[in-house]
Design a protein around this motif. Structure first.
Motif, mmCIF file in Angstrom:
data_model
loop_
_atom_site.group_PDB
_atom_site.id
_atom_site.type_symbol
_atom_site.label_atom_id
_atom_site.label_comp_id
_atom_site.label_asym_id
_atom_site.label_seq_id
_atom_site.Cartn_x
_atom_site.Cartn_y
_atom_site.Cartn_z
ATOM 1 N N ASN A 155 -22.705 23.306 11.075
ATOM 2 C CA ASN A 155 -22.288 22.222 11.967
ATOM 3 C C ASN A 155 -21.683 22.750 13.264
ATOM 4 N N TYR A 159 -21.773 17.229 14.259
ATOM 5 C CA TYR A 159 -22.422 16.049 13.683
ATOM 6 C C TYR A 159 -21.526 15.469 12.588
ATOM 7 N N ASN A 187 -19.330 21.950 6.049
ATOM 8 C CA ASN A 187 -19.571 21.384 7.376
ATOM 9 C C ASN A 187 -18.629 20.233 7.721
ATOM 10 N N SER A 189 -18.665 17.245 6.781
ATOM 11 C CA SER A 189 -19.584 16.175 7.149
ATOM 12 C C SER A 189 -19.936 15.379 5.907
#
Length: 257
Positions: A155, A159, A187, A189
């Motif tokens: 990442n 994102y 990440n 995420s």
């Protein structure tokens, strides 16, 4: 920008190498989505199954399916994504489309073709990572075997959501479970995996395990059966945990050659 992105994951069996039958199949399934969602996610090669015989698929079928995705996105007023066999300029691609309600779309070609099945011999590998903005959420769409390669998913673009669409078979499903969770944690995420179920034309068995993980690796949705899963992804959850923990600030820098 929205505070939450509501998604639907369609975990389904697939008709082997039959795009028309699969479009009808997903028409029926998507019509069952009564909740308001911002994004519908379908599996890898959702119109054929994981076929190494693109020569047996009419070259117009890719365009027909893209048009079907555009029609479905407009009709449901939602974005829709999934990968399919796509032929262009004499080459075959395992291509993911992200289609918006307007009919506009962006595409990603699978970077890591699955050499164990000979995918590299019949499909052209992609070279570019794609980051999509959807209602203020930055999304990185990847495909199946890409999951095993964390450098490609790293990442560096800040994102918010990582999506893997797949035909991931039963014998290696433990790796799928472990790596989806790992990609979310490393990440910071949301990480979403959409797999298929059932047998393909080669006798390979698929057992689903479609799932959604938050930025801390907590599982928000999971299934081993044929069904539609729902999840709501929170922008506040991402921001709060990234600001508090700041793990991404300490990531190694690198360049892909």
């Amino acid at each position: 920008m929205t505070k939450n992105l509501n998604i639907a994951l369609v975990q389904s069996h697939l008709h082997w190498e039959n795009p028309e039958a699969n479009r009808a199949l997903f028409d029926a399934k998507i019509s069952q989505i009564s909740e308001e969602v911002d994004l519908i996610i379908l599996p890898e090669m959702f119109t054929t199954g994981f076929t190494m015989n693109p020569k047996d698929i009419d070259k117009l079928e890719g365009l027909k399916t893209l048009e079907w995705m555009q029609h479905t996105a407009r009709e449901k007023n939602t974005a829709i994504t999934g990968s399919l066999v796509f032929q262009e300029n004499g080459k075959n691609y395992n291509r993911s489309f992200f289609v918006r309600p307007s009919g506009e779309y962006e595409k990603y070609d699978k970077k890591h073709t699955f050499t164990l099945a000979g995918e590299h011999k019949v499909y052209q590998a992609g070279t570019e990572k794609l980051i999509i903005d959807c209602k203020g959420f930055k999304i990185c769409p990847l495909i199946c075997y890409d999951l095993r390669f964390p450098v490609w998913a790293r990442n560096v673009e800040a994102y918010d959501i990582l999506i893997y669409v797949a035909n991931w078979p039963r014998p290696r499903i433990n790796a799928w479970d472990a790596l989806l969770k790992a990609r979310a944690i490393e990440n910071m995420s949301y990480c979403i995996g959409v797999n298929r179920v059932g047998l393909d034309g080669l006798g390979h068995q698929y057992v689903g395990h479609s799932a959604v993980y938050d930025v801390l690796g907590e599982q928000l949705a999971y299934s081993e059966k044929e069904e539609i899963l729902y999840a709501s992804l929170s922008k506040e959850h991402i921001t709060t945990n990234r600001n508090k923990l700041k793990f991404l600030n300490d990531r190694d820098s690198f360049s892909l050659l």
